[in-house]
Design a protein around this motif. Structure first.
Motif, PDB file in Angstrom:
ATOM      1  N   ILE B   9     -30.887 -55.366  -2.674  1.00 38.05           N
ATOM      2  CA  ILE B   9     -32.102 -55.267  -1.857  1.00 38.05           C
ATOM      3  C   ILE B   9     -32.817 -56.620  -1.841  1.00 38.05           C
ATOM      4  O   ILE B   9     -33.241 -57.102  -0.780  1.00 38.05           O
ATOM      5  N   LEU B 188     -31.081 -39.994  -2.246  1.00 41.99           N
ATOM      6  CA  LEU B 188     -31.882 -40.885  -1.399  1.00 41.99           C
ATOM      7  C   LEU B 188     -31.533 -42.352  -1.637  1.00 41.99           C
ATOM      8  O   LEU B 188     -31.448 -43.146  -0.697  1.00 41.99           O
ATOM      9  N   LEU B 189     -31.309 -42.684  -2.915  1.00 43.21           N
ATOM     10  CA  LEU B 189     -30.959 -44.077  -3.224  1.00 43.21           C
ATOM     11  C   LEU B 189     -29.659 -44.494  -2.563  1.00 43.21           C
ATOM     12  O   LEU B 189     -29.530 -45.620  -2.065  1.00 43.21           O
ATOM     13  N   VAL B 192     -30.412 -45.110   1.109  1.00 46.90           N
ATOM     14  CA  VAL B 192     -31.094 -46.399   1.319  1.00 46.90           C
ATOM     15  C   VAL B 192     -30.086 -47.548   1.206  1.00 46.90           C
ATOM     16  O   VAL B 192     -30.086 -48.490   2.005  1.00 46.90           O
TER      17      VAL B 192
END
Lengths: 250, 307
Positions: B9, B188-189, B192
């Motif tokens: 990220i 969810l991770l 993402v």
């Protein structure tokens, strides 16, 4: 006459619409948090006060930003950054307040505030002082500097001190709340760097063929979700814990 | 969140800001760094395969090297017989390997569904890379006069394959999560992470997008898994000892690469450089994927959760 002109919201202007909706939503949320503050246990009252302050400060700024936008048709960049410079450090204070019982020190609070102010000051310089026509070098340098501040907060919330303190608290409620707030930082706050790259002349506009007026639309939606959402997550923990304590005492 | 996704990220966000410069010099520097990282970290993540193979079956080093060389030779022969067949084999095995390394830490039971999930996840990534960089890849292919029906097919039906593998991956992955009652947060991770991979593929050049995925999300992850395994089995005391273990075969691979490149230049072989690179990469990838599959199967589930 001036007031009448300002209050006219064009039907086909989503930016103006979201400025007005944002203002009302923030104000309503503030009233909610201030009133609910008396219903929670003493240890949570400061957290709810901070939540209410975040949305109240934003509401006041949105009131002015709405007028500024409707009157001039320009992005209210300065007002927006003044709002963020006050509210984002307050959001960081929420992390500190939540983890205080687990031993969070003042140094953590200070680091989070410095990181948030760093992120916003460099973002402001990058956005507001960009030379006429848009300088890519200026945007990139200040964009990177601002991103570093954001990454520090992201790191603290997900893997650093805040995450560790939440883990050490051995309280599932705090762990869950910190985790949800960390999600807000990861997904919700990510709108801001995206918005930064969509300012007039921004490369994402070129890449996707977007209009630069989208910046305000992104920011308005993100602000409402992030600020009110942040407060509601804290409120949920406060009210659940207070009810549990009351039931225990009865 | 673990460290590896965080680094990913962070890199994507910083590079997104840098991309505003749109400068040729910066692109050249980025390309040089990408190639350097692929040659160092990328190659080194397969440099302890002989030690990992010992986890499933004790073999002498010489025997293992012969196995590797034979596999590489057979693979090279396939490339000479049929470019399309070799490319298809390479892409399929890479897809499975990418998916397996991504999900192995969840300790899914080894069955058909898991295997399909590994394959479809990896295939989704590969198709995404091709789909989001179609123009760039087309130009590169035309410049090198390479004709590969498989690649053209993937590019033509890119969107269809992207949706197809995406649907399979999402369905199987959600089912796995529901069945094993894993946290929603983990799901969810993963979403993402996937979104960021595709954003990187779409906004950055093919090389930069691929390097970001391959180095940070794949090679770092695998190196981390290898380090934790060897740390326990060989009683490694620090990271330096692990780097020392990686060095011999990394250096040997790089030396081999230089020799092959020099041979290619000196004898002016009738093969384009990208194709040669593809053959060499596949020669390393195929035996590596086989070894890693055995390693994951025999040992990984016994280890404690990797941080």
């Amino acid at each position: 006459m001036m007031l009448l002109q300002i209050l006219t919201i064009p039907k086909d202007d989503p930016v103006a619409f979201t400025f007005f909706t944002g203002y009302m939503a923030m104000m309503a949320a503030s009233v909610f948090f201030f009133f609910e503050r008396s219903r929670v246990e003493g240890k949570w009252q400061l957290s709810l006060l901070v939540s209410g302050l975040i949305t109240f400060i934003a509401a006041v700024h949105y009131y002015y930003m709405r007028d500024y936008y409707l009157g001039t048709g320009e992005n209210p960049t300065s007002l927006r950054y003044i709002d963020w410079t006050l509210t984002v450090p307050l959001m960081c204070i929420e992390f500190y307040l939540l983890t205080k019982a687990a031993g969070a020190k003042k140094s953590l609070l200070l680091k989070l505030i410095i990181a948030s102010v760093w992120m916003l000051v460099f973002g402001y310089i990058g956005e507001a002082f960009n030379p006429e026509g848009g300088s890519a070098t200026h945007s990139a340098i200040y964009g990177i500097l601002s991103t570093l501040g954001y990454l520090y907060i992201l790191y603290a919330a997900w893997m650093g001190e805040v995450a560790q303190l939440a883990k050490d608290s051995n309280t599932p409620g705090i762990q869950q709340t910190v985790r949800i707030l960390a999600w807000f930082v990861l997904v919700g706050w990510a709108i801001y760097p995206i918005g930064y790259m969509c300012m007039p002349g921004g490369w994402l506009n070129t890449a996707f063929g977007w209009d630069s007026s989208n910046v305000d639309l992104f920011y308005n939606i993100a602000d409402v979700i992030n600020k009110i959402g942040f407060g509601l997550v804290v409120y949920n923990l406060a009210i659940t814990d207070s009810m549990r304590l009351k039931a225990k005492a009865a | 969140m673990k460290k590896v996704p965080f680094y990913f990220i962070a890199c994507v966000l910083i590079l997104l800001q840098l991309e505003q410069l749109n400068s040729q010099v910066l692109t050249s520097i980025q390309n040089a760094i990408c190639i350097f990282l692929i040659l160092t970290l990328g190659i080194s993540h397969g440099a302890v395969d002989h030690l990992l193979y010992n986890a499933q079956e004790k073999v002498r080093l010489s025997k293992f090297v012969i196995f590797y060389l034979i596999a590489a030779f057979v693979n090279t022969m396939i490339w000479f017989v049929s470019l399309d067949l070799a490319l298809l084999l390479f892409l399929c095995i890479s897809a499975y390997h990418f998916g397996q390394s991504q999900f192995i830490e969840y300790s899914f039971r080894r069955n058909l569904y898991s295997n399909i999930l590994y394959f479809s996840w990896g295939a989704w990534i590969i198709v995404g890379l091709v789909l989001f960089n179609q123009t760039e890849i087309e130009i590169a292919i035309n410049q090198q006069f390479i004709t590969m029906a498989i690649l053209n097919h993937i590019m033509y039906y890119g969107l269809h394959y992207f949706i197809f593998f995406g649907l399979i991956t999402v369905c199987l992955f959600t089912l796995k999560f529901a069945r094993l009652q894993l946290s929603f947060h983990g799901l969810l991770l993963e979403i993402v992470q996937l979104a960021l991979i595709f954003i990187a593929f779409s906004l950055f050049s093919t090389l930069l997008g691929f390097t970001l995925y391959f180095i940070i999300l794949h090679s770092f992850r695998v190196l981390n898994q290898e380090f934790h395994y060897l740390w326990k089995t060989l009683n490694l005391k620090n990271l330096f000892q692990f780097i020392r273990l990686l060095m011999p075969f990394t250096m040997l691979a790089l030396f081999g690469l230089v020799v092959i490149l020099l041979t290619w230049m000196y004898f002016d072989l009738n093969i384009s450089l990208p194709l040669l690179a593809l053959i060499l990469i596949s020669n390393i990838t195929l035996p590596h994927s086989y070894v890693m599959d055995g390693f994951y199967h025999s040992r990984f589930r016994n280890l404690s959760k990797i941080e």
